[in-house]
Each structure stands twice: as structure tokens, then as C-alpha cells.
Design a protein around this motif. Structure first.
Motif, mmCIF file in Angstrom:
data_model
loop_
_atom_site.group_PDB
_atom_site.id
_atom_site.type_symbol
_atom_site.label_atom_id
_atom_site.label_comp_id
_atom_site.label_asym_id
_atom_site.label_seq_id
_atom_site.Cartn_x
_atom_site.Cartn_y
_atom_site.Cartn_z
ATOM 1 N N ARG A 165 50.282 39.431 25.566
ATOM 2 C CA ARG A 165 50.888 40.453 24.676
ATOM 3 C C ARG A 165 52.174 40.010 24.173
ATOM 4 N N MET A 166 52.976 39.302 24.785
ATOM 5 C CA MET A 166 54.036 38.842 24.744
ATOM 6 C C MET A 166 54.032 38.107 23.388
ATOM 7 N N LYS A 167 52.947 37.275 23.062
ATOM 8 C CA LYS A 167 53.042 36.468 21.955
ATOM 9 C C LYS A 167 52.501 37.322 20.832
ATOM 10 N N GLY A 168 52.138 38.639 20.993
ATOM 11 C CA GLY A 168 51.932 39.465 19.961
ATOM 12 C C GLY A 168 50.362 39.768 19.892
ATOM 13 N N PHE A 169 49.582 39.301 20.522
ATOM 14 C CA PHE A 169 47.953 39.583 20.657
ATOM 15 C C PHE A 169 47.906 40.975 21.276
ATOM 16 N N HIS A 170 47.080 41.658 20.512
ATOM 17 C CA HIS A 170 46.491 43.130 21.196
ATOM 18 C C HIS A 170 45.249 43.057 22.124
ATOM 19 N N LEU A 171 45.524 43.788 23.135
ATOM 20 C CA LEU A 171 44.467 43.945 24.111
ATOM 21 C C LEU A 171 43.582 45.225 24.083
ATOM 22 N N SER A 172 42.296 44.928 24.209
ATOM 23 C CA SER A 172 41.331 46.108 24.287
ATOM 24 C C SER A 172 40.535 46.082 25.523
ATOM 25 N N ILE A 173 40.231 47.159 26.141
ATOM 26 C CA ILE A 173 39.387 47.377 27.287
ATOM 27 C C ILE A 173 38.036 47.775 26.606
ATOM 28 N N ASP A 174 37.001 46.730 26.852
ATOM 29 C CA ASP A 174 35.902 46.774 26.136
ATOM 30 C C ASP A 174 34.883 47.547 27.274
ATOM 31 N N ASP A 175 33.887 48.315 26.675
ATOM 32 C CA ASP A 175 32.878 48.748 27.497
ATOM 33 C C ASP A 175 33.514 49.871 28.625
ATOM 34 N N PHE A 176 34.672 50.562 28.209
ATOM 35 C CA PHE A 176 35.465 51.241 29.034
ATOM 36 C C PHE A 176 34.459 52.332 29.619
ATOM 37 N N GLY A 177 34.511 52.660 31.020
ATOM 38 C CA GLY A 177 33.692 53.438 31.908
ATOM 39 C C GLY A 177 32.742 52.655 32.323
ATOM 40 N N THR A 178 32.138 51.603 32.219
ATOM 41 C CA THR A 178 30.960 51.080 32.813
ATOM 42 C C THR A 178 31.259 50.166 34.036
ATOM 43 N N GLY A 179 32.538 49.589 33.981
ATOM 44 C CA GLY A 179 32.982 48.921 35.126
ATOM 45 C C GLY A 179 33.487 49.616 36.347
ATOM 46 N N TYR A 180 34.340 48.799 37.115
ATOM 47 C CA TYR A 180 34.971 49.520 38.061
ATOM 48 C C TYR A 180 36.303 49.501 37.930
ATOM 49 N N SER A 181 37.075 50.483 38.788
ATOM 50 C CA SER A 181 38.368 50.562 38.694
ATOM 51 C C SER A 181 39.210 50.634 37.542
ATOM 52 N N SER A 182 38.524 51.498 36.833
ATOM 53 C CA SER A 182 38.889 51.406 35.098
ATOM 54 C C SER A 182 40.427 52.026 35.405
ATOM 55 N N LEU A 183 40.672 52.910 36.003
ATOM 56 C CA LEU A 183 41.921 53.570 36.053
ATOM 57 C C LEU A 183 42.896 52.791 36.576
ATOM 58 N N GLN A 184 42.556 52.059 37.527
ATOM 59 C CA GLN A 184 43.640 50.999 37.873
ATOM 60 C C GLN A 184 44.051 50.121 36.817
ATOM 61 N N GLN A 185 43.084 49.810 36.251
ATOM 62 C CA GLN A 185 43.295 48.642 35.288
ATOM 63 C C GLN A 185 44.132 49.322 34.202
ATOM 64 N N LEU A 186 43.887 50.476 33.677
ATOM 65 C CA LEU A 186 44.675 51.028 32.713
ATOM 66 C C LEU A 186 46.108 51.301 32.933
ATOM 67 N N TYR A 187 46.216 51.555 34.451
ATOM 68 C CA TYR A 187 47.579 51.644 34.947
ATOM 69 C C TYR A 187 48.586 50.396 35.105
ATOM 70 N N GLN A 188 47.873 49.238 35.352
ATOM 71 C CA GLN A 188 48.321 47.902 35.595
ATOM 72 C C GLN A 188 48.293 47.125 34.474
ATOM 73 N N ALA A 189 47.559 46.977 33.771
ATOM 74 C CA ALA A 189 47.531 46.030 32.271
ATOM 75 C C ALA A 189 47.929 46.596 31.308
ATOM 76 N N PRO A 190 48.529 45.808 30.341
ATOM 77 C CA PRO A 190 49.171 46.097 29.421
ATOM 78 C C PRO A 190 48.253 46.287 28.122
ATOM 79 N N PHE A 191 47.182 46.960 28.248
ATOM 80 C CA PHE A 191 46.169 47.116 27.063
ATOM 81 C C PHE A 191 46.558 48.143 25.989
ATOM 82 N N ASN A 192 46.108 47.980 24.706
ATOM 83 C CA ASN A 192 46.681 49.051 23.672
ATOM 84 C C ASN A 192 45.467 49.579 23.064
ATOM 85 N N GLU A 193 44.299 49.120 23.503
ATOM 86 C CA GLU A 193 43.171 49.944 23.029
ATOM 87 C C GLU A 193 42.117 50.082 23.935
#
Ligand code: C2E
Ligand code: CA
Ligand code: CA
Ligand code: CA
Length: 275
Positions: free
Chosen positions: A169-197
């Protein structure tokens, strides 16, 4: 590998090979494929739903196998990971896609690029620098590049991943969570990781008009994206009715067969010109 050669010699078609036993490839064979540039890119457009215009393309790798023809990623990505070759593949995918993006930008200067990244990629602290060097070499700004990660990729080793993700993120790349809703701990990931999509999985998108549960999940994903200040992208949009509904719901972007299937470089160039 010997079994495979034997099967090919006996004129099994690729489909039969796939349906019969899962094809397996040796490390040597995959390493050679990388060295011989046998991997080739297809591109699938992601449109801005409000304007209907293409905003980005997802790079999807295929293996142009000398005997088997076009081999799809589900048949070799996990092998490549297991053999410790995934950084090499991701680098070669990014560099090929950046080169192609430069050509596409002649027609559509605003066009961005999405690239798939796996859990093994984000273990290495050197990974962000590696990607930055590749985009620099190709004169593509990290700001034009989105890295798509599945949920399990991040949750596998959360602490080290978070470090790599914030460096990206600091280098300017955007981050997207793929296949949202099919993995586990989705919400914790949203809470902790710097995703923009947030990329809504196609199991929900494709059923949203026939299945109330799927519709509720799509709505919640879009709401969640808005409230967390993230863009939402629905994948697997296969017809106009779904696209219209997503528009009503305020989803930002759409990708899927209704817009276009993944296309080769030449096919996508033509598609872009026809827009
Ligand atoms: P993904 O990231 O979820 O990619 C979307 C997959 O859904 C693609 O399959 C695409 O062809 C397919 N698809 C797109 N639109 C539709 C639609 O409307 N309906 C349906 N039913 N399917 C649709 P593909 O190209 O076979 O890729 C499969 C998976 O392989 C990808 O899933 C991704 O996880 C992985 N992959 C692809 N390219 C790369 C790569 O360069 N690196 C890594 N690490 N993984 C890759
Ligand atoms: Ca993806
Ligand atoms: Ca996906
Ligand atoms: Ca998927």
C-alpha cells in the motif's frame, strides 16, 4: 510426468485427461515452462457500472502447453506454489501484463490492471520491492495496479502478511479481497488489512436474482464496502438483469461473461477499439 507423456502418446484428449485423473506436472516441467515463456495472458474487462466504461482489466494466466494446448490456472497454480515457483510466475505475469497495458493505454489512457497474488507471494518481505521494480521498468504506476488476494491467502499467516500488505500500500498498489464471502474470518481481515476493494464472489452474484440469501449477501457486501470506504466489484455477472440490479444497489464495478469473457491480447485490443 511419464504417465502424462504416455497418455499423450496414446492420443487422450486434454479433456479426458482432466476428467479422468487430475493432470499433474513435475517441478522440472513447470520450471522449463517459465524459462521458455510458455505462459500467456488473457484479459477480462472490469467496467464502471455507472458509466458503462471499462476501467480495468484482470490478468488471467494460461499455459500454452506444447502438447496439451491451453491449460487453465486451476490446473497448475497450486503446483507452482508447492514447488516454490510462485514468485517467479507472479513476476512474469506482472511484467507481461504491464507491457500489454502500455499498448492498451494508447486507446484507453485511464485503464488499470488487476493481478492475482497468492498467499506464498505475501510471505516474502522482498515481494513489494520486486513488484515495484517490475512496474517501474515498464513505466506503469503502482497506482494503476490492483493486487487481488483471496481471503485464505491473508489469513494463513496474518502477522507477516499484514506487514507485506502495508508495504504494498505504501508503494501505491491497490489491494482487493478476491472471492469475498467464501473464505473464513472475512470480517477480521477487513478490520485488520489495508484493502481498498471488495470483490464479491460469483457464487453470490450469479444467483442473486433467483436466491434470496444470495441477494442479501450481495446487498450486505455493497453496504459494507460503502461504509468502510472501499470500492465494490461484482464478479461473475452473466446477464443484463444482474448488471441492472447491481446498478440499482450502487455497486461500483462489474466483471463477467455478460461484459466479456477473458480475451487474448489481440482479441482484447479489438474489443477496446469497438468500445
Ligand atoms: P479468480 O481470480 O476468481 O478469476 C475469475 C475466474 O472466473 C476466471 O477463471 C474467469 O475466467 C472466470 N470468470 C470470469 N467471468 C465469469 C462469469 O461470468 N461466469 C463464470 N462462471 N466464470 C467467470 P480462470 O481464468 O480459469 O482463473 C481461475 C483462477 O485461477 C482465478 O480465479 C485465480 O484465482 C487463478 N489465477 C488466474 N490467473 C492467475 C495468476 O496470474 N496468478 C495467480 N496466482 N492465480 C491466477
Ligand atoms: Ca481474481
Ligand atoms: Ca474471484
Ligand atoms: Ca472465484
Amino acid at each position: 510426468f511419464i504417465t502424462l507423456l504416455h497418455n499423450v502418446k496414446n492420443n487422450y484428449t486434454r479433456k479426458e485427461l482432466v476428467q479422468g485423473k487430475k493432470i499433474t506436472f513435475s517441478r522440472q516441467e513447470l520450471k522449463a515452462a517459465l524459462a521458455n515463456d510458455e505462459f500467456t495472458m488473457h484479459y477480462q474487462p472490469q467496467i464502471d457500472i455507472a458509466s458503462g466504461k471499462v476501467r480495468s482489466i484482470e490478468a488471467l494466466v494460461r499455459w500454452q502447453h506444447p502438447h496439451l494446448g491451453l491449460v487453465y490456472p486451476d490446473e497448475f497454480i497450486s503446483l507452482i506454489e508447492g514447488f516454490g515457483l510462485i514468485d517467479e510466475l507472479t513476476s512474469s505475469v506482472l511484467s507481461a501484463a504491464c507491457e500489454d497495458l502500455k499498448q492498451f493505454k494508447v486507446y484507453q489512457p485511464q485503464l488499470n490492471l488487476s493481478v492475482n497474488v497468492t498467499s506464498d507471494n505475501i510471505v516474502s518481505l522482498a515481494f513489494p520491492e520486486l513488484l515495484k521494480n517490475i512496474s517501474d521498468e515498464n513505466n506503469i504506476k503502482p497506482n494503476d495496479i490492483t493486487l487481488e488476494l483471496t481471503e485464505s491467502a491473508v489469513m494463513g499467516h496474518l502477522t507477516s502478511s499484514l506487514d507485506v500488505l502495508s508495504r504494498l500500500r505504501m508503494k501505491g498498489f491497490h489491494l482487493s479481497i478476491d472471492d469475498f464471502g467464501t473464505g473464513y474470518s472475512s470480517l477480521q481481515q477487513l478490520y485488520q488489512a489495508p484493502f481498498n476493494e471488495l470483490k464479491i464472489d460469483r457464487t453470490f452474484t450469479s444467483k442473486m436474482l433467483v436466491d434470496n440469501e444470495a441477494m442479501v449477501i450481495v446487498k450486505i457486501c455493497i453496504m459494507l464496502g460503502k461504509m468502510l470506504n472501499m470500492k465494490t466489484l461484482a464478479e461473475g455477472v452473466e446477464n443484463e438483469e444482474i448488471l441492472n440490479e447491481l446498478k440499482q444497489l450502487g455497486c461500483d464495478y462489474a466483471q463477467g461473461y455478460f461484459v466479456s469473457k477473458p480475451l487474448s491480447f489481440n482479441q482484447f485490443s479489438e474489443w477496446l477499439l469497438s468500445q
